[in-house]
Write a protein that holds these residues in place. Structure first.
Motif, PDB file in Angstrom:
ATOM      1  N   GLN A   5       0.845  -1.192   0.000  1.00 17.73           N
ATOM      2  CA  GLN A   5       0.000   0.000   0.000  1.00 17.73           C
ATOM      3  C   GLN A   5       0.879   1.240   0.000  1.00 17.73           C
ATOM      4  N   LYS A   6       0.625   2.165  -0.918  1.00 19.87           N
ATOM      5  CA  LYS A   6       1.427   3.389  -1.007  1.00 19.87           C
ATOM      6  C   LYS A   6       1.052   4.340   0.138  1.00 19.87           C
ATOM      7  N   ALA A   8       1.821   8.305   1.689  1.00 22.79           N
ATOM      8  CA  ALA A   8       2.324   9.655   1.456  1.00 22.79           C
ATOM      9  C   ALA A   8       2.507  10.384   2.785  1.00 22.79           C
ATOM     10  N   LEU A  25      -4.753  12.779  -2.282  1.00 25.14           N
ATOM     11  CA  LEU A  25      -3.935  11.564  -2.298  1.00 25.14           C
ATOM     12  C   LEU A  25      -4.724  10.373  -1.768  1.00 25.14           C
ATOM     13  N   ASN A  30      -4.241   6.261  -1.701  1.00 22.91           N
ATOM     14  CA  ASN A  30      -3.052   6.242  -0.865  1.00 22.91           C
ATOM     15  C   ASN A  30      -3.388   6.419   0.607  1.00 22.91           C
ATOM     16  N   ASP A  31      -2.602   5.813   1.482  1.00 20.55           N
ATOM     17  CA  ASP A  31      -2.659   6.130   2.906  1.00 20.55           C
ATOM     18  C   ASP A  31      -1.821   7.388   3.138  1.00 20.55           C
ATOM     19  N   ARG A  55      -9.319   4.887   3.820  1.00 20.96           N
ATOM     20  CA  ARG A  55      -7.857   4.878   3.816  1.00 20.96           C
ATOM     21  C   ARG A  55      -7.335   5.097   5.232  1.00 20.96           C
ATOM     22  N   ASP A  91       6.298   6.103   0.640  1.00 20.06           N
ATOM     23  CA  ASP A  91       6.546   6.244  -0.799  1.00 20.06           C
ATOM     24  C   ASP A  91       6.675   7.675  -1.293  1.00 20.06           C
ATOM     25  N   CYS A 234       2.064  11.797  -7.952  1.00 16.25           N
ATOM     26  CA  CYS A 234       2.359  10.598  -7.162  1.00 16.25           C
ATOM     27  C   CYS A 234       1.719   9.350  -7.766  1.00 16.25           C
ATOM     28  N   SER A 235       1.125   9.487  -8.949  1.00 14.55           N
ATOM     29  CA  SER A 235       0.457   8.352  -9.593  1.00 14.55           C
ATOM     30  C   SER A 235       1.383   7.702 -10.616  1.00 14.55           C
TER      31      SER A 235
END
Length: 254
Positions: A5-6, A8, A25, A30-31, A55, A91, A234-235
């Motif tokens: 899991q990504k 940020a 995000l 994303n988390d 999330r 990440d 960030c994708s």
């Protein structure tokens, strides 16, 4: 520990642009870990909003003006990743936290200069350096700059010059961290109607009106004009964008 899991990390994520970045995000799957200086209540409210869309989120205190606190923050971040997210790395690092003052060049004091230096440059430099060991390969660094590195706005000599340094530094991040698959880019907003700089735009209709005339689109920016761009960078769709300054200003002073 394996991290699928990504995650940020958004500094200054409790209010304004940072809040919208963090939520954008999360909407992209994303988390998120956000930092705040004093706005703990707002930060915890955002954590609940993010959790409500499925999330994970967590808020940590970080004062970039207190340079000696960075090591303690990195330690807290590491513990949070292990305890709350069951991993040891994240990440995406979004260096968004900042503060603003409009001060004529001739009135800038050394104290004000040093505060801007800490918050907008020195702490960003070393927070990023200290974070690399905790980032996954293929990660992303997004640094926030300003349209005022391209055009001069009286009273912004300290702020804009620090942001100019960030823009140069970002190219070095991209060059030196490329072997780890980490990209680095700059997002440079134009005038945004938030509480930044004591809500200078929001609380001054005359200024807001004037700034709106400088954009071909006839308005100043809103927080949600910026957050989605950070989430995009960030994708996977943005994996080949590296070392770039992306101005998100509605074409002001084009």
């Amino acid at each position: 520990m394996e991290n699928k899991q990504k995650i940020a990390v958004v500094t200054g994520g409790s209010r304004g642009l940072g809040k919208n970045m963090a939520f954008s995000l999360a909407q992209k799957g994303n988390d998120v870990i956000i930092t705040y200086v004093n706005s703990k209540t707002e930060a915890e409210a955002l954590v609940k909003e993010i959790e409500a869309i499925g999330r994970k989120a967590y808020a940590l205190q970080l004062d970039l003006n207190n340079f000696k606190s960075l090591d303690g923050f990195i330690s807290s971040l590491s513990s949070t990743l292990k305890e709350k997210f069951k991993t040891d790395k994240f990440d995406f690092l979004i260096n968004n936290a900042g503060m603003g003052k409009t001060i004529p060049f001739e009135q800038v004091t050394e104290e004000i200069f040093d505060e801007f230096l800490n918050v907008h440059y020195k702490s960003v430099y070393f927070l990023t350096q200290k974070s690399i060991a905790h980032m996954n390969e293929g990660g992303r660094i997004i640094n926030l700059s300003s349209g005022t590195t391209r055009f001069a706005n009286p009273g912004y000599s300290v702020y804009a010059s620090m942001k100019g340094a960030i823009e140069t530094l970002t190219k070095y991040f991209a060059k030196e961290l490329g072997a780890k698959g980490i990209t680095a880019n700059v997002v440079a907003p134009g005038p945004i109607e938030t509480d930044f700089n004591n809500a200078a735009i929001r609380s001054n209709p005359q200024m807001k009106g004037f700034l709106a005339t400088l954009s071909p689109l006839g308005r100043v920016g809103q927080a949600d004009d910026i957050g989605g761009v950070v989430a995009f960078l960030c994708s996977e769709d943005a994996k080949w964008i590296n070392g770039q300054r992306i101005e998100v200003s509605g074409g002001i002073n084009v």
